[in-house]
Write an enzyme that holds these catalytic residues in place. Structure first.
Site: not given
Lengths: 669, 636
Positions: B203, B206, B270, B275, B336-337, B556
């Site tokens: 995609g 990122t 962010d 993305s 994505g699996t 974070y």
């Protein structure tokens, strides 16, 4: 790093720090100036010290305590306010009121007292430096050994001397009986806990939250005695886990990054309470702590108590210890303020840690030459030639050193001088008449009954034993192997699987008397073999352990060393088999065993006085209970002992070497 | 679920429905309201991302080629380009901060290899039959080294470091395809199944979880399926406030296009500049303004996903359903699996009338966390509320551009004086919370007052809009700053977690939060691990609380160190991050709040969701993709 030192194969050439005498400076400069000097210790990450009152408020407002208060209130139907009030009373009774002025008073008075009582008070300065570093980085828990009332005053005194943060100390409530002194101690940092409060949820909550609050914030190092009480025998006691659990939990819950445990070994050349302890063990109840009693104790001030060695061990990081042993994330699914029983994994970790800390304490205990002499004298109760004693002491010194004992032997002085000055210091225990050295038996005034004479003799034997006990941890493992070799076969040669069985039986039997870490049987056996081989006492060709020609003195010394314990346990077994009545209660047990032993000694059938010690009697009973040879049954308010005579009998036989271990084990089943 | 015939059937129905909707639209076009729709391939691509990404983006660093930090000849930091508010500005304090924080020096450069060395790229092993069939469909594809390498990585430190060093690649995709619409994806997946080709959806690129890394053990031809050209808003339904969008669209385009119609999604991770919508779905993304708009799982109304077994979609767009476990949740976070997300219907909102930044300074991090907890408790969190620790606060200050007027400088000085001298805040302790309010003007002002009042009870002082806004700018440029650090021997990375609040004390002076304990312990663990692993310089460890929830917060971490003197800085870095993650888990933090698992954190999946849980996910994978066509090996 710490974990490595703790778990690595015990290094016989332990590196130890040098000592410095802190009294030296006191003898050369003003005590008053010292007591009034500037005291500004560094604290944990630079926290500001917390006033005792604020600390109480934090505890009383804590979520943990509120939770328990509500719980207790729901269970009892009392209003939460009342319970809260109760909690506040408990806290009031418990909390310390550390005041620097009181500490300064103590600093002054103790300087005076120490200088009259002791020749030296020696401290390892490197340990102090390590401690100073540790205090700044992580909350610190000081874990000193406990041999004397002096211990915690001494600890605070040393920390004050080195400008380190003063600890808060968990003390038994019995001190509070001494009105004035109790309050003084409180103001020098002691907090008081009841001896038993098993079921009291509220008390436990207040207590644990109080300790944890101090720890989490790093307000002060926390100090308590892992052994729970003073050891009357000078052997380390099986550690108590309650407080250790409390101080470790904040780490598991992630409230602190780490907790540092600092084992401290305090060794006295002469213990102030020496004969007091012996009397207590013989069943004379200890005088209740009272201020007037303490004043009477002034008599002791006129005597010489030699020197004290205080060794601050390497701080042990709980984080590194727990690495891979405890999965901290199991604490994630429970709110942190709800009290919870520690999980099995945690419990065994804490237990393991406690044992290892006590062993670290033992390792760094300083031994004086007298300790070796006492061990020899006890094997020769009828006395022995001074020259023989000297010769044997030198021999034993070599053995002890090769087993990594922390021996404080004056370097330059000739051996004869060392022996004679030891005898001089302990003239209350041993005397030289002609060239024979023997134990002193207190001469009572007026006529004595045979019982009284026996009692007097026992006091001196037990006092002497308390010195021998100090060296036991050095020799214990090889000595048990020596006994196993002796018991397992009268022949010179024996196969080690059989020996191991016997060793492990003894290991199990004696694990209340000595510090044997749970689960370490194999490791201890290996250590014993290693040490005996190292000193050439045995050889191990293939499957065998064979005594060498030069091994004879070592092995027979070891057999003699443990003989009192073997005999003592046998007497207990014999009593239970032969004399014990059906409804023997736990309370009756000790006096009954004692009078049984007295009878045997008076009849000339027993020469072992140590069995009169209530400590040994209790440990023997605990071992038999553990081995299921005796069971406790609660009938009404009494606890009765039910004896499996067959099992006890066969244990007696193994101890006496009449039965091989395996058969006996089968008999038990 | 749908077999192949069923899926084409449903496609037919969908197409038909689309036509009908489009018909409706024609009718209402002049009404100025109703639905706006676009048909597949109806108009030219107007997205930001070209097929050849390297034309506008760095091949070995973050973001646009024209935007980067550098130290100019005078040693002053500059941000080049024209795209950002900081662009073209000089940042006079950055050099000092940089040198002091890391012990680095602008004289010690560690420059990157200037261009891709094609010989370091393994040759494409193509599945000829697949290529033949693909050609017939007319879907564009490429097997040029640059295209393949660009899609062989995300933005993990080790990936970017390897690119900069010009290391040899072990495995990269063998070709790249650019489907233009849902039907193209259907065709590609069918062909992949037919020829047993491995597909890895791509995609925005990122990812920071090694999710895009090609499994080195994969022997089949690996095809990177780049969704960037599927970037249209297909229709907007203003009645229901939803938009139907192709999943390849990137965040900034989606917002821009919706804004043109007066709407927004409010979903602003962010990384939203780069993305993609499909990526958000596949990783369970979270946006900065989730307090108003919700996280991606709250925004998604309907999903269309192409899997080897066919197309998954629901039959209606009801706002909530009780039809067994929500099948969307198999897709959300599937990394994505299972398949490719092609179209998403998501909630939209009218653009807020009024936006206002704000900031509050607290004497220390503890007070800040206590305040955020209270705000969450009262459920009055602004669209965004973030608490930076002192290190980040100082970092933010180092990024202040040269001030043009003497007057602003004077005002700044006064403020600083007031806070540090008058209020007695320790400049090495104080922390700042940045705020963003959205809504109608009156409500925003009211809300603002409420939040500032709460802050005041925790000793917080309002510190102005500018400070707040600067905090948010930082989030967009911080990734560029990592490239600057790597030019001077400094490696850096971020990672995140979510953790319960668990406050322990009532007292304002003493509060024990699990959040705080976790922050402290993780920082200390990092410092300790760095020391033990021979890092010569004190690392920078910094954290911020970026989201608040009723029951906890998202934390974070930034972590950077000067690696001079280390033989293998990436390995050292990875070991330290590994230890930090273990510390997080031991302190009650989650494996991830929004980055996902990828391959980087797979080893902890069992511990995190139990082996039974892993088994459940595995059985879904086995059913949907029995031949492991979607073979990126993430997650399980």
């Amino acid at each position: 790093m710490a974990s490595k030192t703790l778990y690595s194969q015990r290094d016989p050439m332990l590196k130890r720090d040098c000592f410095e005498d802190i009294l030296e400076e006191r003898r050369n400069s003003s005590d008053l100036k010292y007591a009034l000097r500037c005291y500004a210790p560094v604290l944990y990450k630079g926290v500001t010290p917390c006033k005792a009152n604020m600390l109480k408020n934090i505890v009383l407002q804590s979520d943990q305590l509120h939770y328990v208060i509500n719980q207790v209130s729901q269970e009892s139907g009392e209003a939460p306010d009342i319970i809260q009030e109760e909690a506040s009373v408990i806290l009031e009774e418990m909390a310390h009121r550390l005041q620097i002025s009181t500490v300064r008073c103590f600093a002054f008075a103790l300087s005076k007292a120490f200088k009259t009582l002791f020749q030296h008070v020696c401290v390892n300065e490197e340990g102090i430096q390590r401690l100073q570093q540790a205090i700044q980085e992580h909350p610190v828990v000081l874990l000193p050994s406990h041999r004397s009332y002096m211990d915690f005053l001494l600890m605070s005194y040393i920390l004050y001397t080195y400008d380190l943060a003063l600890p808060v100390i968990a003390a038994g409530m019995d001190f509070m009986g001494m009105k004035f002194v109790g309050e003084m101690l409180r103001m020098s940092g002691a907090f008081f806990i009841r001896r038993s409060f098993g079921g009291d949820k509220l008390y436990w909550a207040v207590f644990s939250e109080y300790v944890k609050t101090m720890l989490r914030n790093g307000f002060a190092p926390i100090e308590f005695f892992l052994e729970g009480t003073r050891s009357r025998t000078c052997k380390s006691l099986t550690p108590k886990l309650g407080l250790l659990n409390i101080v470790i939990e904040p780490f598991f819950k992630g409230e602190v990054f780490d907790v540092n445990l600092v084992p401290v070994s305090i060794s006295y050349e002469r213990i102030l309470e020496e004969s007091l302890y012996a009397r207590e063990l013989l069943g004379v109840p200890k005088p209740k702590e009272s201020t007037s009693g303490l004043l009477k104790a002034r008599r002791i001030l006129s005597e010489d108590y030699g020197s004290i060695h205080v060794y601050f061990g390497q701080p042990v990081s709980v984080r590194s210890l727990a690495q891979g042993k405890v999965n901290r994330s199991t604490y994630n699914l429970f709110p942190r303020h709800i009290p919870r029983k520690p999980m099995e994994e945690t419990q065994s970790f804490v237990n393991d840690t406690a044992y290892r800390i006590v062993r670290l304490q033992e390792d760094n205990m300083v031994l004086k030459p007298w300790v070796l002499m006492a061990s020899l004298l006890l094997q020769n109760l009828e006395g022995l030639e001074l020259s023989v004693l000297t010769e044997q002491t030198v021999w034993l010194r070599g053995l002890a050193l090769s087993y990594a004992a922390f021996l404080d032997w004056p370097d330059q002085a000739p051996t004869a001088k060392v022996v004679s000055s030891s005898l001089a210091l302990h003239r209350g225990l041993a005397c030289v008449s002609g060239d024979r050295v023997s134990l002193v038996v207190g001469e009572p005034l007026g006529p004595v009954t045979p019982e009284e004479a026996l009692f007097n003799r026992a006091v001196s034997v037990l006092s002497c034993a308390s010195y021998r006990n100090q060296v036991l941890h050095v020799f214990l493992r090889p000595a048990m192997l020596a006994v196993a070799m002796h018991t397992a076969a009268s022949s010179k040669k024996s196969e080690w699987p059989g020996l191991y069985n016997c060793f492990s039986f003894l290991w199990d039997m004696f694990s209340n008397d000595f510090i044997l870490c749970p689960g370490d049987t194999v490791q201890d056996f290996e250590e014993a073999c290693y040490l005996l081989v190292k000193t050439g006492a045995v050889q191990m060709p293939q499957q065998d352990i064979v005594m060498t020609d030069i091994g004879q003195p070592t092995l027979s010394f070891f057999n003699g060393l443990l003989e009192p314990f073997l005999q003592g346990y046998q007497v207990v077994c014999r009593y239970l088999c032969e004399e014990a009545s059906e409804g023997l209660t736990e309370k009756q047990y000790i006096p009954a065993v004692r009078s049984f032993a007295v009878k045997l000694i008076l009849a000339g059938n027993l020469r072992c006085y140590e069995v009169l010690s209530s400590d040994m009697q209790k440990n023997a009973l605990a071992a038999l209970l553990r081995m299921d040879a005796v069971r406790k049954v609660k009938v009404a308010d009494q606890v009765t002992l039910i004896v499996n005579k067959m099992a006890v009998n066969s244990i007696d036989d193994i101890l006496g070497g009449k039965l091989p271990t395996q058969k006996a084990l089968l008999a038990r089943l | 679920m749908a077999s192949d015939s069923n899926s084409s059937e449903s496609q037919r129905i969908a197409q038909q429905r689309l036509r009908i909707i489009a018909g409706h639209l024609q009718k209402h076009k002049d009404d100025d309201s109703g639905t706006i729709a676009t048909e597949c391939k109806a108009e030219a691509n107007k997205g930001t991302v070209p097929r050849k990404r390297q034309e506008i983006m760095k091949w070995n660093g973050w973001g646009y080629s024209d935007s980067k930090f550098l130290f100019n000849k005078k040693g002053q930091a500059e941000f080049t380009g024209k795209r950002y508010r900081l662009s073209g500005m000089v940042l006079p304090s950055l050099q000092d901060w940089f040198e002091n924080t890391f012990g680095a020096s602008v004289n010690h450069k560690s420059p990157a290899t200037p261009a891709l060395n094609a010989s370091a790229v393994p040759p494409a092993s193509l599945n000829e039959a697949f290529v033949e069939d693909l050609k017939a469909t007319g879907i564009p594809f490429s097997h040029e080294a640059e295209d393949r390498v660009f899609r062989a990585h995300g933005h993990c430190l080790h990936e970017i470091f390897a690119l900069r060093e010009g290391k040899k690649f072990e495995r990269v995709p063998d070709m790249v395809v650019w489907p233009n619409c849902h039907n193209d994806v259907v065709k590609i997946v069918e062909l992949a199944c037919k020829h047993n080709v491995c597909l890895i959806p791509y995609g925005g690129g990122t990812s920071v979880t090694s999710a895009l890394e090609c499994p080195p053990e994969e022997t089949r031809c690996i095809v990177s399926l780049d969704t960037s050209q599927m970037n249209r808003i297909l229709w907007i339904d203003e009645k229901n406030l939803v938009a139907h969008v192709e999943a390849g669209i990137i965040g900034q385009d989606l917002e821009r296009l919706l804004n043109e119609s007066g709407y927004c999604t409010g979903h602003e991770p962010d990384s939203m500049e780069f993305s993609s919508l499909g990526g958000w779905v596949a990783t369970r993304a979270s946006g900065m303004k989730k307090n108003v708009y919700g996280n991606i799982e709250d925004l998604v109304i309907h999903l269309k996903v192409v899997t080897p077994r066919g197309v998954i979609e629901k039959s209606c767009q009801g706002p909530r359903m009780s039809t067994g476990p929500d099948i969307h949740h198999f897709i959300l976070g599937s990394e994505g699996t299972l398949g490719v997300v092609t179209e998403v219907t998501m909630k939209i909102r009218p653009i807020p009338e009024y936006q206002k930044y704000g900031s509050v300074v607290f004497p220390n991090f503890e007070a800040g966390v206590a305040c955020l907890r209270e705000v969450a408790k009262q459920r009055c969190a602004p669209a965004s509320i973030r608490l930076m620790d002192n290190e980040q606060f100082q970092f933010g200050h180092a990024l202040k551009p040269q001030v043009s007027s003497i007057f602003t400088n004077f005002v700044e000085g006064l403020k600083k004086f007031y806070i540090t001298k008058f209020k007695g805040f320790d400049p090495h302790q104080l922390v700042v919370a940045t705020l963003l309010f959205e809504g109608d003007r009156e409500r925003v002002l009211q809300h603002e007052k409420q939040v500032y009042d709460i802050a005041a009870t925790f000793g917080g002082l309002a510190a102005g809009e500018d400070n707040g806004q600067r905090g948010y700018i930082l989030t967009f440029v911080i990734a560029y700053l990592r490239d600057l650090g790597m030019d001077y021997y400094v490696v850096a990375e971020s990672f995140e977690t979510s953790v319960p609040w668990d406050s322990l004390c009532f007292s304002l002076l003493l509060s024990f939060f699990r959040v705080l304990d976790l922050c402290r312990n993780v920082k200390e663990r990092i410092n300790r691990e760095c020391k033990e692993r021979g890092v010569q310089f004190q690392p920078l460890t910094s954290c911020r609380v970026t989201q608040t929830y009723d029951a906890g917060a998202c934390v974070y971490f930034y972590f950077a160190f000067n690696y001079r003197g280390l033989a293998d800085p990436v390995h050292t870095y990875e070991r330290v991050e590994h230890a930090a993650r273990e510390e997080i888990l031991a302190n009650g933090g989650s494996l991830s709040h929004h980055h996902g698992v990828g391959k980087l954190r797979k080893e902890w999946m069992k511990e995190s969701i139990s082996s039974l849980g892993v088994g459940m996910l595995q059985s879904v994978k086995d059913y949907v993709d029995p031949d492991n066509i979607f073979g990126n090996r993430n997650l399980l």
